[in-house]
Design a protein around this motif. Structure first.
Motif, PDB file in Angstrom:
ATOM      1  N   CYS B 163       0.871  -1.174   0.000  1.00  0.00           N
ATOM      2  CA  CYS B 163       0.000   0.000   0.000  1.00  0.00           C
ATOM      3  C   CYS B 163       0.906   1.220   0.000  1.00  0.00           C
ATOM      4  CB  CYS B 163      -0.908  -0.006   1.235  1.00  0.00           C
ATOM      5  SG  CYS B 163      -1.877   1.520   1.425  1.00  0.00           S
ATOM      6  N   LEU B 164       0.657   2.157  -0.885  1.00  0.00           N
ATOM      7  CA  LEU B 164       1.437   3.398  -0.939  1.00  0.00           C
ATOM      8  C   LEU B 164       0.608   4.528  -0.344  1.00  0.00           C
ATOM      9  CD1 LEU B 164       2.808   3.107  -4.598  1.00  0.00           C
ATOM     10  CD2 LEU B 164       3.972   2.477  -2.459  1.00  0.00           C
ATOM     11  N   ASP B 165       1.261   5.363   0.454  1.00  0.00           N
ATOM     12  CA  ASP B 165       0.586   6.515   1.075  1.00  0.00           C
ATOM     13  C   ASP B 165       1.443   7.740   0.778  1.00  0.00           C
ATOM     14  OD1 ASP B 165       0.122   8.605   3.053  1.00  0.00           O
ATOM     15  OD2 ASP B 165      -1.142   7.173   4.112  1.00  0.00           O
ATOM     16  N   SER B 166       0.874   8.722   0.092  1.00  0.00           N
ATOM     17  CA  SER B 166       1.674   9.879  -0.333  1.00  0.00           C
ATOM     18  C   SER B 166       2.296  10.592   0.858  1.00  0.00           C
ATOM     19  CB  SER B 166       0.831  10.853  -1.157  1.00  0.00           C
ATOM     20  OG  SER B 166      -0.220  11.397  -0.377  1.00  0.00           O
ATOM     21  N   PHE B 167       1.589  10.622   1.993  1.00  0.00           N
ATOM     22  CA  PHE B 167       2.177  11.296   3.146  1.00  0.00           C
ATOM     23  C   PHE B 167       3.434  10.589   3.616  1.00  0.00           C
ATOM     24  CE2 PHE B 167       3.143  12.103   7.513  1.00  0.00           C
ATOM     25  CZ  PHE B 167       3.094  13.480   7.570  1.00  0.00           C
ATOM     26  N   HIS B 168       3.339   9.262   3.791  1.00  0.00           N
ATOM     27  CA  HIS B 168       4.495   8.524   4.318  1.00  0.00           C
ATOM     28  C   HIS B 168       5.690   8.595   3.366  1.00  0.00           C
ATOM     29  CE1 HIS B 168       2.414   7.147   7.807  1.00  0.00           C
ATOM     30  NE2 HIS B 168       1.469   6.570   7.115  1.00  0.00           N
ATOM     31  N   ILE B 169       5.410   8.651   2.079  1.00  0.00           N
ATOM     32  CA  ILE B 169       6.498   8.687   1.090  1.00  0.00           C
ATOM     33  C   ILE B 169       7.116  10.090   1.020  1.00  0.00           C
ATOM     34  CG2 ILE B 169       7.040   8.451  -1.366  1.00  0.00           C
ATOM     35  CD1 ILE B 169       4.720   6.339  -1.446  1.00  0.00           C
ATOM     36  N   LEU B 170       6.271  11.095   0.869  1.00  0.00           N
ATOM     37  CA  LEU B 170       6.789  12.445   0.632  1.00  0.00           C
ATOM     38  C   LEU B 170       7.297  13.118   1.905  1.00  0.00           C
ATOM     39  CD1 LEU B 170       4.138  13.570  -2.006  1.00  0.00           C
ATOM     40  CD2 LEU B 170       6.491  12.808  -2.422  1.00  0.00           C
ATOM     41  N   SER B 171       6.735  12.744   3.067  1.00  0.00           N
ATOM     42  CA  SER B 171       7.220  13.333   4.316  1.00  0.00           C
ATOM     43  C   SER B 171       8.642  12.874   4.615  1.00  0.00           C
ATOM     44  CB  SER B 171       6.295  12.974   5.482  1.00  0.00           C
ATOM     45  OG  SER B 171       6.365  11.595   5.765  1.00  0.00           O
ATOM     46  N   ARG B 172       9.028  11.688   4.101  1.00  0.00           N
ATOM     47  CA  ARG B 172      10.384  11.186   4.291  1.00  0.00           C
ATOM     48  C   ARG B 172      11.348  11.737   3.250  1.00  0.00           C
ATOM     49  NH1 ARG B 172      11.978   7.599   8.401  1.00  0.00           N
ATOM     50  NH2 ARG B 172      13.676   7.423   6.922  1.00  0.00           N
ATOM     51  N   GLY B 173      10.810  12.426   2.273  1.00  0.00           N
ATOM     52  CA  GLY B 173      11.671  12.898   1.195  1.00  0.00           C
ATOM     53  C   GLY B 173      12.127  11.789   0.264  1.00  0.00           C
ATOM     54  N   SER B 174      11.425  10.656   0.255  1.00  0.00           N
ATOM     55  CA  SER B 174      11.793   9.564  -0.653  1.00  0.00           C
ATOM     56  C   SER B 174      11.576   9.984  -2.104  1.00  0.00           C
ATOM     57  CB  SER B 174      10.926   8.330  -0.371  1.00  0.00           C
ATOM     58  OG  SER B 174      11.167   7.834   0.915  1.00  0.00           O
ATOM     59  N   ASP B 175      12.351   9.404  -2.998  1.00  0.00           N
ATOM     60  CA  ASP B 175      12.197   9.673  -4.431  1.00  0.00           C
ATOM     61  C   ASP B 175      11.066   8.792  -4.972  1.00  0.00           C
ATOM     62  OD1 ASP B 175      12.297   9.906  -7.154  1.00  0.00           O
ATOM     63  OD2 ASP B 175      14.480   9.708  -7.287  1.00  0.00           O
ATOM     64  N   PRO B 176       9.956   9.418  -5.405  1.00  0.00           N
ATOM     65  CA  PRO B 176       8.820   8.580  -5.814  1.00  0.00           C
ATOM     66  C   PRO B 176       9.011   7.897  -7.170  1.00  0.00           C
ATOM     67  CG  PRO B 176       8.295  10.907  -6.104  1.00  0.00           C
ATOM     68  CD  PRO B 176       9.656  10.848  -5.470  1.00  0.00           C
ATOM     69  N   ARG B 177      10.090   8.237  -7.892  1.00  0.00           N
ATOM     70  CA  ARG B 177      10.254   7.617  -9.213  1.00  0.00           C
ATOM     71  C   ARG B 177      10.393   6.104  -9.130  1.00  0.00           C
ATOM     72  NH1 ARG B 177      14.887  11.390 -11.613  1.00  0.00           N
ATOM     73  NH2 ARG B 177      15.566  11.023  -9.459  1.00  0.00           N
ATOM     74  N   GLY B 178      10.951   5.642  -7.990  1.00  0.00           N
ATOM     75  CA  GLY B 178      11.136   4.206  -7.816  1.00  0.00           C
ATOM     76  C   GLY B 178       9.836   3.416  -7.814  1.00  0.00           C
ATOM     77  N   ILE B 179       8.725   4.121  -7.603  1.00  0.00           N
ATOM     78  CA  ILE B 179       7.420   3.435  -7.623  1.00  0.00           C
ATOM     79  C   ILE B 179       7.199   2.735  -8.951  1.00  0.00           C
ATOM     80  CG2 ILE B 179       4.925   3.843  -7.586  1.00  0.00           C
ATOM     81  CD1 ILE B 179       5.488   6.172  -5.639  1.00  0.00           C
ATOM     82  N   GLU B 180       7.738   3.342 -10.040  1.00  0.00           N
ATOM     83  CA  GLU B 180       7.472   2.779 -11.362  1.00  0.00           C
ATOM     84  C   GLU B 180       8.080   1.394 -11.533  1.00  0.00           C
ATOM     85  OE1 GLU B 180       8.019   5.528 -14.589  1.00  0.00           O
ATOM     86  OE2 GLU B 180       7.372   7.228 -13.369  1.00  0.00           O
ATOM     87  N   ASP B 181       9.020   1.049 -10.657  1.00  0.00           N
ATOM     88  CA  ASP B 181       9.639  -0.280 -10.743  1.00  0.00           C
ATOM     89  C   ASP B 181       8.811  -1.360 -10.048  1.00  0.00           C
ATOM     90  OD1 ASP B 181      11.725   0.994 -12.032  1.00  0.00           O
ATOM     91  OD2 ASP B 181      12.839   1.339 -10.175  1.00  0.00           O
ATOM     92  N   ILE B 182       7.761  -0.975  -9.351  1.00  0.00           N
ATOM     93  CA  ILE B 182       6.902  -1.962  -8.700  1.00  0.00           C
ATOM     94  C   ILE B 182       5.838  -2.406  -9.702  1.00  0.00           C
ATOM     95  CG2 ILE B 182       5.362  -2.403  -6.741  1.00  0.00           C
ATOM     96  CD1 ILE B 182       6.628  -0.001  -5.321  1.00  0.00           C
ATOM     97  N   PRO B 183       5.641  -3.722  -9.871  1.00  0.00           N
ATOM     98  CA  PRO B 183       4.572  -4.164 -10.784  1.00  0.00           C
ATOM     99  C   PRO B 183       3.225  -3.608 -10.304  1.00  0.00           C
ATOM    100  CG  PRO B 183       5.933  -6.027 -10.071  1.00  0.00           C
ATOM    101  CD  PRO B 183       6.327  -4.844  -9.240  1.00  0.00           C
ATOM    102  N   GLY B 184       2.441  -3.021 -11.220  1.00  0.00           N
ATOM    103  CA  GLY B 184       1.183  -2.378 -10.854  1.00  0.00           C
ATOM    104  C   GLY B 184       0.258  -3.277 -10.061  1.00  0.00           C
ATOM    105  N   GLU B 185       0.236  -4.578 -10.436  1.00  0.00           N
ATOM    106  CA  GLU B 185      -0.723  -5.474  -9.760  1.00  0.00           C
ATOM    107  C   GLU B 185      -0.308  -5.779  -8.327  1.00  0.00           C
ATOM    108  OE1 GLU B 185       1.224  -6.299 -12.214  1.00  0.00           O
ATOM    109  OE2 GLU B 185       2.265  -8.177 -11.763  1.00  0.00           O
TER     110      GLU B 185
END
Lengths: 595, 595
Positions: B163-185
């Motif tokens: 499960c992805l949560d924009s708050f948990h990702i962006l509050s840490r300053g993580s690079d969201p581009r890596g999300i594209e490497d996760i299979p959508g399903e």
């Protein structure tokens, strides 16, 4: 050991603050500059009041952005300081707080800072005044108490010492033991405050400050694009909590939430609502009132003419230049008193604007009109203000054709058009309001700024179109009880605010009186032509200058919840006088209302 | 693209939340566990309501503290998860959110985390449920989305995704581009929130969060000691600003401010007010009411006897064990309804306690009493509650001698004494109230905790003496409008809450009904003896367990602003049931009042 309190730590007028401090048994006060600027008492009267109350004036604060600057700038700073030292003598204050500079023009040069502070102390000494130099925790080059002390030590002037502030020291995590190395007689002042720790961890941030997409600072749309590219096909789900949402009524909050998601979907290309149709100007502002007389008097004195009357409703159209004010005395709205109820926005495509608004869940208003009225699309903003989308007057009439001209003497020519409107938002709907105006109307939003009112902190955020022909300042009080306490206003653009103000006064209008102390500060801050400042003081005109130009403006007294501002912008000044707002707010608390 | 919203993002009861979400056009909801626990609807009824409203139940959340723990703990976690999966089937939810663990028992072992999550997914699969694993930004070992994904990938189970949560990702300053490497399903869910940036810089901290010394986390006294050792002889001056102080009335705020400074001066040895006299117990709690009947019925059913009547005032004394409740029907207080107006504190030195209070600026109350009454020292707390300092009954009488015994049937023996009082503070006086009780009464203050009410977030902070014989929970609503909306209560200590509750009910009393869903959660959380849980459910007894013991408690309905709690503490449990408070608050909104 004597005790003292800064006037900024108590609410109300300066008189109320001083009385409260004395009754609680404090020995003295620090007088905060803004509390003096907004006071109706002269410095001599403040001094006498303090003496009557058994209070000493222990500190005047602050002088800002003084040191470590190029010579020409320092000369101007010294000029400003001399004004303040003269003021302090009248006030009976013998110590001034100088905060370490945050000026981008300041350089990182301790020797220069020490030299200029020594020069400042020399001037202060002539006035019998001591200078207490303090490191702001966010000072540009000097941000720790030991650094400030090294500069004071290097300057080596008897009238220069340091001021210690527990917040600035402890918030930086500085080791306070080093304080013992400072000679006690060089510690001119000690300011105390506590603060909660930790300031904000990510858990507290999450629990209290999540907001709907588009209301914060995250690039949520960017993240969603990455997720969609990964092939995600599940729902977009909002998980937001903050102290406001927890209290807001569920129905409107859910609508705000979904509007935010619709705007996000549009941004990532997952939805295509009708494109925004940006309004191109104000067609009119509509005031509703139970009694047209006070408003009629005000509009007449402002130079408006009652030019037309609605064919089927008790609504008058007052006009001057391109500024049009409707005064509606319809019975259905009497109970709410005089307020700004509706705004006509000129739109290149009213039907398209309405379709956009409806797609973004703006409540579409029933067209309560007679069969012969022109069709007008309207929606309700989050604060309940009705927004009408008005086309250009054409062969089919437009909204103006609902009004029949009446005989009138020609209007004056001082006012050109409506400069901006200021609308107070319900506490629960401030962030939503900015998002609404961006999304529904396609306006641009400025930064949110804090404005000090004597009885609480307000927030203000402006939205507008690119050329500035539509500008709305959204304001909100600090707490829900303030929902309707703060007035709304209509700002009228003029090319000559002095002439407009004189005309208004000659016609029997009363302008909001501005304290004389404000003009003394202006004199310290800027140089004026002979008589210029006296004219402003006489009329109550406020003056703000930034690198883009000059803003001159004045205010009428308030009728119900509404007052008028007259605004002259020169050199491309785009602001709203945020520096002047605390002065205006305090003056309004003092002045009360006109009717 | 479907849209969804978490029920936690809207205020009110679960029914109100679902209705608001559906009306705004959302397609589905995430059901937040607490919203289900506090709901009167069964899971089947929630499912049916959602279906009627056209909403899908997209997520149930959260399961916490599941993975990377020792085997015996994991077995208990699986047991809890099975309970929740069974519940989810009844609810019609097919995806569960599992947050990365914050359990101190969790170990930093990705392989173990993956293995246990795979096992969890296996169990979930049997129920037709998918597990969405999410990195909390403050997770103990897993706090970034890519780390959570690596564990999900390693577990390699079809029923396990992330499960992805924009708050948990962006509050840490993580690079969201890596999300594209996760299979959508394998992205099972996407939660969206924005947040203001920056969270809090030192300027904002200073402007909005300074507080008076003793109300925050700084060692202000330590700093002052260093300054005094340096030889500073100037005043101690307060420079505090925050959003509350800016709005608070100046008079009381100035008194709070100076009390804070007096306590600071005492701490650094610069002032010597009379020493605090710590109260040793509750002498009485006094309720004022316009109509004694509803309270009399409630006290009678609780087992109290009307034991005495004041000699000169319309005040009854109700007693059971060492618990004494005064019911005052004096006309002067009728307009405010039924409320807790005064507290009698047993004091080893009432005169000394009063001297301390007066030195610390507590308002000393006039002794409005008949000439024959015993002298009683009293002061007003910041919320207006009158605090009486009561000596032991001796030859000179004491407060009890003002009362004449009346004939009565003996009281029951279920209640031992007053366990604690809960007083709601005016919004502007919460921090002040804790400082007042610490300084004036010499009580110790606990941590401030947030408690979720359906209509806003409350804060609660307990003060008490060392042995727990005096405990007061100070609470405050989230906004000024809530000043008097939240009830006060008197908690009564018993050795057997089940017997006390049965007695109360048999005598015609009505206990606050607690939703059945709460007991399903208890069953998932703890193991109980046969019939134990059914007894609690039947009576509405809440149950909390910490490492120091067990708390069992139940509530009467509310009369005016007041209700009673019956509390059984075992094994040294010192808490107030903070976990249960949201359940109680929601139940009170549902139940309304008894009279």
């Amino acid at each position: 050991m004597r005790t003292s309190i800064a006037t900024v730590s108590l609410s109300g007028s300066l008189t109320e603050k001083l009385t409260a401090a004395a009754r609680a048994g404090f020995d003295g006060v620090e007088i905060f500059e803004n509390d003096l600027l907004t006071a109706v008492l002269t410095p001599e009267e403040v001094r006498a009041r303090c003496a009557d109350l058994g209070l000493t004036v222990d500190l005047y604060q602050p002088l800002r952005d003084i040191e470590a600057v190029p010579a020409d700038l320092f000369a101007r700073n010294l000029r400003r300081a001399r004004h303040k030292f003269a003021l302090m003598r009248r006030l009976g204050a013998d110590t001034v707080l100088v905060c370490s500079s945050v000026d981008p023009a300041a350089v990182d040069d301790d020797a220069l800072a020490a030299e200029q502070l020594r020069e400042l102390a020399d001037v202060a000494d002539d006035f019998g005044i001591r200078v207490a130099y303090e490191a702001l925790a966010w000072g540009r080059h000097v941000s720790t108490y030991d650094h400030a002390w090294r500069i004071v030590e290097a300057a080596a002037h008897p009238a220069l010492g340091t001021c210690l502030d527990s917040f600035h020291i402890l918030s930086r995590g500085s080791d306070p033991r080093g304080i013992e190395d400072i000679p006690g007689e060089k510690i001119f002042f000690l300011q105390l405050a506590d603060a909660p720790l930790p300031a904000m961890d990510v858990l507290q941030w999450s629990r209290h400050h999540r907001c709907f997409p588009g209301q914060g600072g995250f690039d949520v749309a960017g993240l969603v694009r990455h997720v969609l590219r990964a092939g995600y096909t599940g729902p977009l789900s909002l998980e937001v909590f903050n102290d406001v949402v927890r209290q807001a009524e569920a129905g409107p909050a859910a609508v705000d939430a979904r509007r935010s998601l619709l705007m996000l979907q549009e941004e990532v290309g997952a939805a295509e609502p009708p494109a925004p149709v940006v309004p191109t100007g104000f067609a009119f502002a509509e005031l509703v009132t139970p009694d047209a007389q006070p408003l009629a008097g005000l509009l007449d004195a402002l130079g408006f003419a009652r030019a037309a009357r609605h064919r089927s409703k008790p609504v008058d159209l007052w006009q001057q230049g391109e500024a049009r004010i409707l005064v509606n005395t319809g019975a259905a709205v009497r109970r709410d008193g005089t307020r700004l109820a509706a705004v006509g926005l000129e739109s290149p495509d009213p039907a398209g604007a309405a379709a956009r608004a409806e797609a973004l869940l703006a409540p579409v208003l029933p067209r309560r009109r007679a069969p012969e009225d022109a069709p007008l699309d309207a929606v309700a903003a989050p604060d309940g203000t009705e927004l009408f989308f008005c086309g250009a007057p054409g062969p089919d009439g437009g909204w103006r054709s609902d009004f029949a001209d009446v005989a009138h003497t020609p209007a004056a020519t001082a006012v050109r058009h409506i400069d901006h409107l200021a609308l107070t938002q319900p506490w629960h709907h401030f962030d939503e309001a900015a998002l609404f105006h961006r999304g529904v109307l396609g306006l641009l939003a400025g930064e949110s700024v804090d404005v000090a009112d004597p009885y609480g902190l307000l927030r203000s955020r402006a939205v507008g179109n690119a050329d500035g022909s539509v500008r709305i300042a959204l304001g909100v009080g600090a707490a829900p009880t303030d929902d309707t306490a703060h007035p709304q206003h209509i700002a009228l653009a003029t090319d000559d605010v002095v002439a407009a103000a004189r005309r208004f006064r000659a016609a029997g209008g009363r302008l909001l009186p501005i304290p004389a102390n404000y003009y003394e500060d202006l004199a310290a801050r800027h140089e004026f032509a002979d008589g210029e400042l006296e004219t402003y003081r006489d009329l109550g005109i406020l003056y703000d200058r930034d690198d883009r130009g000059v803003l001159r403006h004045c205010y009428t007294l308030t009728v119900g919840r509404v007052f008028f501002e007259i605004v002259q912008r020169d050199g491309g000044h785009r602001g709203y006088g945020a520096r002047d707002a605390p002065v205006r707010l305090a003056a309004q608390h003092t002045a009360g209302t006109a009717g």
